[in-house]
Design an enzyme around this catalytic site. Structure first.
Site, short mmCIF file in Angstrom:
data_model
loop_
_atom_site.label_atom_id
_atom_site.label_comp_id
_atom_site.label_asym_id
_atom_site.label_seq_id
_atom_site.Cartn_x
_atom_site.Cartn_y
_atom_site.Cartn_z
N HIS A 1 0.83 -1.21 0.00
CA HIS A 1 0.00 0.00 0.00
C HIS A 1 0.87 1.26 0.00
O HIS A 1 1.29 1.74 1.05
CB HIS A 1 -0.89 -0.03 1.25
CG HIS A 1 -1.98 0.97 1.21
ND1 HIS A 1 -3.18 0.78 1.84
CD2 HIS A 1 -2.08 2.19 0.62
CE1 HIS A 1 -3.96 1.82 1.64
NE2 HIS A 1 -3.31 2.70 0.91
N HIS B 1 -5.31 -0.58 6.12
CA HIS B 1 -5.06 0.30 7.27
C HIS B 1 -6.11 0.26 8.37
O HIS B 1 -6.83 1.23 8.60
CB HIS B 1 -4.84 1.75 6.82
CG HIS B 1 -5.72 2.24 5.69
ND1 HIS B 1 -7.08 2.10 5.68
CD2 HIS B 1 -5.41 2.87 4.53
CE1 HIS B 1 -7.57 2.62 4.57
NE2 HIS B 1 -6.57 3.10 3.86
N ARG C 1 2.29 8.92 -6.46
CA ARG C 1 1.95 10.25 -7.01
C ARG C 1 2.39 10.48 -8.44
O ARG C 1 2.40 11.64 -8.89
CB ARG C 1 2.57 11.36 -6.16
CG ARG C 1 2.44 11.24 -4.66
CD ARG C 1 1.01 11.25 -4.25
NE ARG C 1 0.85 11.45 -2.82
CZ ARG C 1 -0.29 11.14 -2.18
NH1 ARG C 1 -1.31 10.61 -2.83
NH2 ARG C 1 -0.40 11.35 -0.90
N ASP D 1 0.93 2.59 3.66
CA ASP D 1 0.05 3.66 3.17
C ASP D 1 0.88 4.94 2.98
O ASP D 1 0.40 6.05 3.25
CB ASP D 1 -1.13 3.90 4.11
CG ASP D 1 -2.23 4.72 3.44
OD1 ASP D 1 -2.14 4.97 2.22
OD2 ASP D 1 -3.17 5.12 4.14
N HIS E 1 3.02 14.18 1.17
CA HIS E 1 2.60 15.54 0.84
C HIS E 1 3.75 16.44 1.29
O HIS E 1 4.50 16.08 2.20
CB HIS E 1 1.32 15.93 1.58
CG HIS E 1 0.14 15.06 1.27
ND1 HIS E 1 -0.54 15.14 0.08
CD2 HIS E 1 -0.47 14.07 1.97
CE1 HIS E 1 -1.54 14.25 0.07
NE2 HIS E 1 -1.50 13.58 1.21
N HIS F 1 1.50 5.20 -2.09
CA HIS F 1 1.01 6.22 -3.04
C HIS F 1 2.21 6.97 -3.60
O HIS F 1 2.78 7.81 -2.90
CB HIS F 1 0.07 7.21 -2.34
CG HIS F 1 -1.16 6.57 -1.77
ND1 HIS F 1 -2.34 6.54 -2.45
CD2 HIS F 1 -1.38 5.95 -0.58
CE1 HIS F 1 -3.26 5.93 -1.71
NE2 HIS F 1 -2.71 5.56 -0.57
N ASN G 1 -4.71 6.42 -7.05
CA ASN G 1 -5.25 7.79 -7.00
C ASN G 1 -4.21 8.82 -7.44
O ASN G 1 -3.85 9.73 -6.71
CB ASN G 1 -5.80 8.12 -5.61
CG ASN G 1 -4.78 7.94 -4.49
OD1 ASN G 1 -3.83 7.17 -4.64
ND2 ASN G 1 -4.97 8.62 -3.39
N HIS H 1 -10.28 0.56 0.96
CA HIS H 1 -10.30 1.71 1.88
C HIS H 1 -11.74 1.76 2.37
O HIS H 1 -12.62 2.25 1.67
CB HIS H 1 -9.91 3.00 1.16
CG HIS H 1 -9.83 4.16 2.11
ND1 HIS H 1 -8.69 4.88 2.31
CD2 HIS H 1 -10.75 4.70 2.94
CE1 HIS H 1 -8.91 5.82 3.22
NE2 HIS H 1 -10.17 5.74 3.61
O1 DOR Z 1 -4.63 9.84 4.42
C1 DOR Z 1 -4.69 9.30 3.32
N1 DOR Z 1 -3.95 9.75 2.30
N2 DOR Z 1 -5.54 8.28 3.13
C2 DOR Z 1 -5.79 7.80 1.91
O2 DOR Z 1 -6.58 6.91 1.79
C3 DOR Z 1 -5.14 8.36 0.72
C4 DOR Z 1 -3.88 9.00 1.08
C5 DOR Z 1 -3.32 9.86 -0.03
O3 DOR Z 1 -3.30 9.41 -1.17
O4 DOR Z 1 -2.89 10.97 0.26
ZN ZN Z 2 -3.83 4.63 0.91
#
Ligand code: DOR
Ligand code: ZN
Length: 435
Positions: free
Chosen positions: A62, A233, A66, A302, A306, A64, A96, A180
């Site tokens: 899991h 999660h 980007r 996860d 950011h 991300h 995503n 999720h």
């Molecule tokens: O806090 C989160 N951030 N939960 C998620 O499910 C997505 C993730 C994100 O992509 O920033």
């Molecule tokens: Zn996630």
């Protein structure tokens, strides 16, 4: 890249505590021989590990990354560097992104980019959207396909899966479904009841445990023998009851849910704004126990990077998510040092079980014939993460200042050295391509 055979002399292996000083031969990217007389057929790189543990690389279900779309937060290359520095050798990227991963072209574009720039192995989840079942059907046999991600509640990227599409998808596809599972109706109700000017300390009340419990029950209702339904999660003690009542489901937990509670938002603010939220001390303790006793199957990060600037926005605008690729393995190994987990159990939750859930039979252990995805670990001492330590594009962590186990000395993916710590470089004179 150095593709010569590799001989690791004098390693200790999980599962074989009574055998210090084992030698391991890696040829053609695989563990060729473990123990006994290790003699390479061809000239080989030889490393004396000095009794360090050789641990299977973590398989992170899991992540991300980007890329494409939000590469100022992370991209496939920076994310892969963070992964291998943290001992993660297989990364499953979430859909995503911008554009989201919805079909074969999106999947192949990500896979091609990963082949070009990634230091680790990458697999990709597709999102279940309102109407992309036929697109998913075309991806099932793709080697880079990890499974289908289902968003029952909106989070970063606002991807929501339709009810009808979900029932048809679990009926039609034999693949892994990762949920999720925050229920969107509960989230909306909680938002309507919120007071003015919420802060990060209110986040767990705005996304209450009822949301994940209702979501988990919904997933449980979809389960039939043979269906591979996985809860992402876990954050609350109450989800564990659902899991115990429905043993066919599988589940992961993140290091941040194992470490932090809503109280920590006092010091960490939006750094701990994450979906689902970190909750109460009793939730955290229940998750820790469930990880130890086997109720929870896997640890996944996860990893949701950011930037510091984005996280510094006022609470309502700050994005949700916590990075984790560089701290996850040291956090779980810290639980080994503290006696909550055995090293064998840590290997199970970080590597063997996620590999099995993903259907990756060629990894997850140090065993002859498997891919040589592994890292060397010194079990003594601690690492206290600080800003200068991180290589992810997102250079912050809620784990700053907290003692974790030490990071990998060196990491190999399919027998290729992809990360060498400064200590390893100093000891052996060997560098990895990215160093
Ligand atoms: O806090 C989160 N951030 N939960 C998620 O499910 C997505 C993730 C994100 O992509 O920033
Ligand atoms: Zn996630």
């Amino acid at each position: 890249m150095d593709r010569r055979s590799l001989v690791l002399r004098n390693v200790r292996l999980p599962g074989r505590p009574g055998h210090p000083g084992t030698d391991v031969l890696v040829e053609g990217g695989l563990f060729e021989r473990i123990g006994g007389a290790v003699t390479p057929r061809e000239p080989a790189v030889e490393i004396d590990a000095g009794g360090a543990w050789l641990v299977p690389g973590a398989v992170d279900m899991h992540v991300h990354l980007r890329d494409p779309g939000w590469t100022h937060k992370e991209d496939l290359q920076s994310g892969s560097r963070a992964a291998v520095a943290g001992g993660v050798t297989t990364v499953c990227d979430m859909p995503n992104t911008v554009p989201p991963t919805l079909g074969l072209e999106d999947l192949r574009a990500k896979a091609a980019r990963a082949r070009e720039v990634s230091l680790c192995e990458m697999r990709f989840f597709l999102a279940l959207a309102q109407d992309n079942l036929d697109q998913i059907a075309r991806c099932l046999e793709e080697p880079a396909f990890a499974g289908v991600k289902v968003f029952l509640g909106a989070t970063t990227g606002d991807l929501l899966s339709g009810d009808r599409a979900l029932e048809r998808a679990v009926d039609r596809f034999p693949c892994l479904f990762a949920f999720h599972a925050e229920d969107e109706t509960v989230l909306q109700e909680a938002r309507r009841g919120a007071g003015p000017d919420p802060t990060a300390a209110d986040h767990h009340r705005l996304r209450p445990p009822e949301a994940v419990v209702r979501g988990a029950l919904r997933v449980a209702g979809l389960w039939r023998p043979g269906r591979r339904l996985h809860l992402c999660h876990l954050s609350s003690a109450r989800e564990l009851e659902v899991l115990r009542d429905h043993p066919g489901l599988t589940a992961e937990v993140t290091p941040h849910h194992l470490w932090f509670t809503a109280q920590d938002t006092g010091a960490l603010g939006n750094w701990l704004k994450v979906n689902p939220p970190v909750r109460l001390a009793e939730d955290r303790e229940a998750l820790r126990r469930a990880l130890a006793d086997g109720a929870i199957d896997a640890v996944a990060t996860d990893h949701a990077p950011h930037t510091l600037e984005e996280k510094a926005l006022p609470y309502p605008q700050a994005p949700s998510g916590v990075p984790g690729l560089e701290t996850s393995v040291p956090a779980v190994l810290r639980l080994v040092q503290e006696g909550l987990l055995t090293l064998d159990r840590a290997v199970e939750v970080l590597s063997a079980t996620p590999a099995r859930l993903l259907g990756l039979r060629d990894r997850g252990a140090i065993a002859e014939g498997l891919r040589a995805d592994c890292f060397l670990w010194d079990p003594d001492g601690t690492w206290v993460p600080e800003a200068g330590d991180l290589v992810s594009r997102c250079r912050w962590s809620p784990f700053f200042g907290l003692p974790l186990a030490r990071r990998p000395l060196a990491t190999w993916v399919a027998g290729v050295l992809v990360h060498a710590s400064s200590e390893f470089r100093h000891r052996t004179g060997i560098t990895a391509p990215a160093d």
